[in-house]
Design an enzyme around this catalytic site. Structure first.
Site, short mmCIF file in Angstrom:
data_model
loop_
_atom_site.label_atom_id
_atom_site.label_comp_id
_atom_site.label_asym_id
_atom_site.label_seq_id
_atom_site.Cartn_x
_atom_site.Cartn_y
_atom_site.Cartn_z
N ASP A 270 0.88 -1.16 0.00
CA ASP A 270 0.00 0.00 0.00
C ASP A 270 0.92 1.22 0.00
O ASP A 270 2.10 1.13 0.34
CB ASP A 270 -0.96 -0.01 1.21
C1 BGC Z 1 -4.99 3.36 0.00
C2 BGC Z 1 -5.09 2.39 -1.16
C3 BGC Z 1 -4.90 3.13 -2.46
C4 BGC Z 1 -3.56 3.86 -2.43
C5 BGC Z 1 -3.26 4.64 -3.70
C6 BGC Z 1 -3.73 4.20 -0.07
O1 BGC Z 1 -3.74 5.19 0.90
O2 BGC Z 1 -5.04 2.65 1.22
O3 BGC Z 1 -6.34 1.76 -1.15
O4 BGC Z 1 -4.98 2.25 -3.54
O5 BGC Z 1 -3.56 4.76 -1.33
O6 BGC Z 1 -4.13 5.71 -3.85
#
Ligand code: BGC
Length: 751
Positions: A270
């Site tokens: 993530d």
């Molecule tokens: C989120 C993800 C997301 C990523 C990119 C993160 O903060 O938890 O779900 O895909 O950001 O935007």
């Protein structure tokens, strides 16, 4: 359930440590038949010619949403897109600022809980198809979705993105979504693996969960999407599980995902969720996103020092190349040429929305709205005009358009009645970093105007609910109360006009005690996408009979729900969450996100498998509306439950059939649900569990024989001693009904 949980946590952590000591990277021992394995010979030739620097360049973010290919071999970059409910707009390569393109407006699909309320794998497949088509128009290789964590707490900030509190329903929809995306030339990235069930403190929290609970409740949606739909990507969650960060969790990444399930694709972090170089590299992570703090020079150095074997790096490159070769890149000069949002996708969004809306109650048949009797309709509440594609923290959709409930009702009613709109309450402006509680008293002037208008109306449509700032990534709600004084507002309106149909626009559960008793009809309408307003109007006017079913339990009050009742959540009284994501947009705040050793970093899942209806059923606790509930404008009659056998072996399937008749006057869909209860079991089980369901369209007066089949092996439990799935023989009861609490037919069989 036994309170042996803590013992198990320690046992589990100890076992994990032992396992790590004996095997550093059990990486690519894929057993199953993933399509991705077809490229391995070609990949070996490529890897043999690559320098270490070229390999490591592939293992971290190049831009905010890309990771590098290998130019020398004509291998394109991997291009990612949020996900999960629409293709996110284009941003500058190294920031979160929009590029303000003219062609990147996308279709806003109903969010996760709405999709789940359709109880339809077929709808999830169509949804995935639509997402993939728009991803291709924008040159994307991998969608950062579906988001499939279990909705453990009603307050969870991302409940609206996630699917259900039930692992089986979540698993079926994850499979549908994944197949829909990947059959249309784009990879999925299942997120967030695993046990990211709260937003508060998500960047630090250590989830302590027993092996059985993890296997039976939290992992099935991921397992099904990998084993049945060959998911190509997985995103490691921000949190820790049983002591280890998900991005360096050998048990989750190497042992379970790759060795047991045969996952052959790539694991990406993530955004900002990596915490080490060597541990993350050895324990299964392939790509650090979006930067290169750990998987850039530090990884090169770790290889050169011998701390990370080259074979581990090669395995990661192989995982990425498998996906890269399976997904045909969109040439850069073909991406973004036409508008992302296309009418076929709007049609899918409409279809999902129209099957997702849940009719919770309908006293005096106030719905569908009779336009001959109701000539003056007042619509009260900010949610009638509020769009939900964007808002709060995290991924949203720059929607080409979004039909609000007011627009939908105007579109469909035309001049057949007078429609007046009154704000009733308003949403204050959201300011980054400034927390303002939405749980306020009503505004007296707006309340007075609403009461005045209600007095003169034949029918009040009260547009209640949350919005995308109340339900947001990065923080959980600290209450499920309706925001901005909506309870006091509806009570005041009901005192002058009791003819109220309330529509709740929300992705997550809300406290319905006040609106339920003040409304004749109650509808749950979700964050329902581009065509949400039209779908809602069609339901309210009876052009379509409602057929959505709750994907989660609506508790009477927050404190009744399992993690709250057990004192496992919240871990702190503070309404403010310092989110890990903040570090990506505000460097100064990053300092405050260092690991904190206090208790608030520990989430104990001692309610074990009693999540959602499993808790309420087993404890005999009353709920506001049960899991699986949803009324129709017609009536259904269930008869003749039959099974193909009386006694089953482990490798057999249980085939159940039921005759369902539509005895009313509307053509309609019904979702028939099958639960299983174990009789005299030695192993501890929740009272009953969902094992099969089927959505069917039945015309007025028609009867259909509906089949509900499932494999006996789906009745197994995870045995913590033998570390395997075991079947308990004995008698079980098959329970068929229209919700988890409305069981209409039962039959006992033997296993
Ligand atoms: C989120 C993800 C997301 C990523 C990119 C993160 O903060 O938890 O779900 O895909 O950001 O935007």
């Amino acid at each position: 359930m036994k309170r042996k949980v803590l013992k198990l946590f320690y046992a589990a952590s100890f076992t994990m440590l032992a396992v790590i000591l004996v095997s550093c990277n059990s990486g690519n021992t894929t057993k199953k038949g993933s399509k991705l394995l077809a490229y391995d010979a070609q990949i070996d030739t490529i890897i043999a010619q690559m320098t270490l620097e070229e390999k490591i360049a592939m293992l971290h973010g190049k831009h905010m949403f890309t990771s590098a290919g290998i130019e020398r071999f004509g291998i394109a970059d991997m291009v990612y897109a949020d996900g999960p409910f629409g293709i996110r707009e284009e941003m500058e390569p190294h920031s979160w600022r929009s590029l303000q393109l003219a062609t990147d407006s996308a279709t806003f699909f109903p969010t996760g809980s709405a999709l789940a309320a359709t109880w339809s794998e077929e709808m999830a497949y169509k949804y995935g198809t639509g997402m993939a088509r728009e991803a291709r128009l924008r040159g994307k290789d991998m969608i950062l979705g579906p988001a499939i964590n279990i909705q453990r707490i009603p307050t969870g900030g991302r409940t609206y993105e996630y699917l259900s509190e039930d692992p089986f329903l979540s698993a079926r929809l994850s499979v549908g979504y994944t197949k829909g995306v990947q059959d249309n030339g784009v990879a999925v990235c299942l997120k967030h693996y695993a046990l990211n069930n709260q937003e508060n403190n998500r960047g630090r929290v250590n989830v302590l969960v027993s092996p059985r609970t993890m296997r039976e409740i939290y992992l099935p949606p991921f397992q099904a999407a990998v084993e049945e739909a060959d998911a190509y990507g997985v995103m490691a969650a921000y949190n820790k599980v049983n002591g280890y960060w998900c991005s360096e969790n050998d048990m989750l990444q190497n042992k379970i995902l790759r060795d047991e399930w045969g996952f052959a694709g790539m694991i990406i972090s993530d955004w900002g969720g990596v915490h080490s170089t060597v541990a993350a590299a050895l324990n299964g992570l392939d790509v650090e996103m979006p930067g290169q703090r750990y998987f850039g020079q530090a990884l090169i150095d770790s290889v050169n020092s011998g701390a990370v074997p080259v074979s581990v790096i090669d395995a990661k490159v192989r995982n990425i190349l498998r996906v890269r070769l399976a997904i045909e890149p969109v040439p850069a000069n073909e991406a973004n040429k036409i508008m992302t949002a296309q009418p076929e996708q709007a049609q899918i969004a409409y279809e999902v929305a129209s099957k997702s809306i849940v009719l919770l109650k309908n006293d005096e048949a106030v719905l569908p709205i009779d336009l001959n009797k109701n000539k003056n309709i007042v619509i009260i509440g900010d949610n009638a005009i509020r769009t939900m594609a964007l808002g709060g923290v995290g991924a949203g959709v720059k929607a080409l358009y979004e039909i609000t409930p007011l627009e939908g009702l105007k579109n469909r009613i035309g001049n057949k009645a007078n429609i007046e709109f009154i704000e009733g309450y308003v949403k204050p402006k959201f300011v980054w970093g400034q927390f303002k509680s939405p749980y306020t008293d009503p505004d007296p002037e707006l309340l007075a105007a609403a009461v005045d208008a209600a007095k003169k109306a034949d029918l009040v449509i009260f547009m209640a609910g949350n919005n995308r700032e109340v339900e947001t990534e990065g923080s959980d709600r600290f209450s499920i109360e309706l925001p901005y004084g909506q309870d006091s507002l509806i009570a005041a309106i009901a005192a002058v006009n009791p003819n109220i149909a309330t529509v709740v626009v929300a992705g997550a559960p809300v406290d319905l005690r006040v609106v339920n008793s003040n409304s004749k009809a109650l509808v749950y309408a979700w964050f329902n996408g581009t065509e949400g307003g039209n779908a809602l109007a069609d339901i309210l006017l009876g052009n379509i009979s409602p057929s959505g079913k709750l994907p989660y339990t609506l508790p009477i009050k927050l404190e009744d729900s399992p993690a709250y009742a057990m004192g496992n959540y919240p871990q702190t009284d503070s309404p403010i969450s310092e989110d890990i994501f903040v570090a990506l947009v505000d460097e100064h705040k990053a300092e405050s996100l260092k690991e904190d050793k206090s208790n608030k970093d520990i989430a104990i899942y001692s309610e074990e498998m009693l999540v959602g209806y499993r808790w309420f059923d087993t404890k005999g606790e009353a709920v506001m509306y049960p899991f699986g509930h949803g009324l129709s404008y017609t009536q259904f009659d269930y008869k003749n439950l039959k099974t193909n056998k009386q006694t089953y072996k482990e490798n057999e399937s249980i085939k159940v059939s039921v005759d369902v008749s539509n005895t009313g006057s509307h053509n309609a869909d019904e979702v028939i649900q099958l639960y299983v209860r174990r009789i005299n079991a030695k192993v501890e089980w929740p009272l009953k569990e969902l094992k099969a369901f089927e959505r069917v369209s039945i015309n007025a007066g028609e009867t259909k024989t509906v089949e509900l089949n499932f494999d006996v092996k789906n009745l197994r439990y995870w045995d913590e001693e033998s570390y395997d799935w075991l079947l308990e023989n004995g008698e079980i009861e098959l329970m068929v009904g229209s919700s988890s609490s409305n069981i209409l037919l039962t039959q006992k069989v033997n296993i």
